[in-house]
Scaffold this motif. Structure first.
Motif, short mmCIF file in Angstrom:
data_model
loop_
_atom_site.label_atom_id
_atom_site.label_comp_id
_atom_site.label_asym_id
_atom_site.label_seq_id
_atom_site.Cartn_x
_atom_site.Cartn_y
_atom_site.Cartn_z
N VAL A 72 0.84 -1.20 0.00
CA VAL A 72 0.00 0.00 0.00
C VAL A 72 0.87 1.25 0.00
O VAL A 72 0.60 2.21 -0.73
N LEU A 73 1.93 1.24 0.78
CA LEU A 73 2.83 2.38 0.83
C LEU A 73 3.49 2.62 -0.53
O LEU A 73 3.58 3.76 -1.00
N SER A 74 3.93 1.56 -1.17
CA SER A 74 4.51 1.67 -2.50
C SER A 74 3.51 2.28 -3.48
O SER A 74 3.84 3.16 -4.27
N ALA A 75 2.26 1.80 -3.42
CA ALA A 75 1.22 2.31 -4.32
C ALA A 75 0.89 3.77 -4.03
O ALA A 75 0.72 4.57 -4.95
N VAL A 76 0.84 4.15 -2.76
CA VAL A 76 0.50 5.53 -2.40
C VAL A 76 1.61 6.50 -2.82
O VAL A 76 1.33 7.57 -3.37
N ILE A 77 2.86 6.12 -2.61
CA ILE A 77 3.97 6.97 -3.04
C ILE A 77 3.97 7.12 -4.56
O ILE A 77 4.11 8.22 -5.10
N SER A 78 3.78 6.00 -5.25
CA SER A 78 3.73 6.04 -6.72
C SER A 78 2.53 6.86 -7.19
O SER A 78 2.61 7.58 -8.19
N LEU A 79 1.42 6.76 -6.46
CA LEU A 79 0.22 7.50 -6.82
C LEU A 79 0.45 9.01 -6.69
O LEU A 79 -0.01 9.78 -7.53
N ALA A 85 -5.46 0.42 -7.71
CA ALA A 85 -5.78 -0.98 -7.97
C ALA A 85 -4.58 -1.71 -8.56
O ALA A 85 -4.16 -2.76 -8.04
N VAL A 86 -4.01 -1.17 -9.62
CA VAL A 86 -2.88 -1.87 -10.24
C VAL A 86 -1.62 -1.75 -9.39
O VAL A 86 -0.82 -2.68 -9.34
N GLY A 87 -1.45 -0.63 -8.71
CA GLY A 87 -0.26 -0.44 -7.88
C GLY A 87 -0.18 -1.44 -6.75
O GLY A 87 0.88 -2.02 -6.49
N ILE A 88 -1.28 -1.64 -6.05
CA ILE A 88 -1.30 -2.63 -4.97
C ILE A 88 -1.14 -4.03 -5.54
O ILE A 88 -0.41 -4.86 -5.00
N ALA A 98 -3.59 10.23 -18.84
CA ALA A 98 -3.46 10.36 -17.39
C ALA A 98 -3.45 8.98 -16.72
O ALA A 98 -2.59 8.69 -15.87
N ALA A 99 -4.38 8.13 -17.10
CA ALA A 99 -4.45 6.80 -16.50
C ALA A 99 -3.25 5.94 -16.91
O ALA A 99 -2.67 5.23 -16.09
N ALA A 100 -2.86 6.02 -18.18
CA ALA A 100 -1.72 5.23 -18.66
C ALA A 100 -0.42 5.66 -17.97
O ALA A 100 0.39 4.82 -17.56
N ALA A 101 -0.23 6.96 -17.80
CA ALA A 101 0.97 7.45 -17.12
C ALA A 101 0.98 7.00 -15.66
O ALA A 101 2.03 6.60 -15.13
N THR A 102 -0.16 7.01 -15.03
CA THR A 102 -0.25 6.56 -13.63
C THR A 102 0.10 5.08 -13.53
O THR A 102 0.82 4.67 -12.62
N VAL A 103 -0.38 4.28 -14.47
CA VAL A 103 -0.06 2.85 -14.46
C VAL A 103 1.44 2.64 -14.64
O VAL A 103 2.05 1.80 -13.97
N LEU A 104 2.06 3.40 -15.52
CA LEU A 104 3.51 3.29 -15.72
C LEU A 104 4.28 3.66 -14.45
O LEU A 104 5.25 2.99 -14.08
N ILE A 105 3.83 4.70 -13.77
CA ILE A 105 4.48 5.09 -12.51
C ILE A 105 4.31 3.98 -11.47
O ILE A 105 5.23 3.67 -10.71
#
Length: 177
Positions: free
Chosen positions: A27-34, A64-67, A130-137
């Motif tokens: 979750v922390l990894s996903a939140v920082i990336s988010l 969703a994808v980050g977690i 926007a969504a694609a860039a977020t998924v890449l991050i």
């Protein structure tokens, strides 16, 4: 709504891993990336017409994808550690194995999101980017940030065990796992 999703994810991960630190890491990894991904969404808004709800859409997809991506990596890391690998080696193995799946999944999602350009509707362009860039991050966070943190934490990555936590199988070098 994102906060509720994060709390539910933390609860499920806590049940699955049986470790507070192990549950918090994905979750922390996903939140920082988010947080980084949201900045990319703001940059996207300078170039494309972006709907008002684009940050929320990118955030929900990103979480969703980050977690999920982080869960692939951390689960593989835990398996390697349980079979006797040192934390640094386990992190490298997690990236070599689960990291490939994460990259493939992220590229597939990005291609699908960018496929909205085929529709020729300008309204979707900003949302798509926007969504694609977020998924890449999120992919970068799961394959670079998370393994680095796991390596640094070492054996403490799965500390603060819950009472229901499963005991890892002991590793015997002569007989194997």
């Amino acid at each position: 709504s994102e906060g509720i999703g994060i709390l539910v994810a933390l609860f499920i991960l806590l049940l699955a891993f049986g470790s507070l630190i192990g549950a918090i890491l994905p979750v922390l990894s996903a939140v920082i990336s988010l947080a980084i991904g949201q900045q990319v969404v703001l940059l996207t808004a300078n170039v494309f017409n972006v709907a008002e709800f684009a940050p929320q859409l990118a955030a929900m997809i990103g979480l969703a994808v980050g977690i999920d991506y982080a869960l692939f990596v951390i689960n593989r890391h835990k398996q390697a550690m349980d079979s006797g690998s040192e934390p640094r080696d386990a992190a490298a193995e997690a990236v070599r194995t689960a990291g490939r799946a994460v990259v493939f999944a992220a590229v597939t999602v990005v291609i699908a999101l960018l496929g909205l350009f085929v529709l020729g509707i300008e309204f979707f362009y900003g949302l798509s980017i926007a969504a694609a860039a977020t998924v890449l991050i999120m992919m970068i966070g799961a394959t670079i940030l998370l393994p680095a943190v796991l390596s640094l934490l070492g054996h403490k990555a799965f500390a603060i065990k819950m009472p229901w936590a499963r005991k890892p199988k002991t590793y015997d070098p002569e007989r194997g796992p």
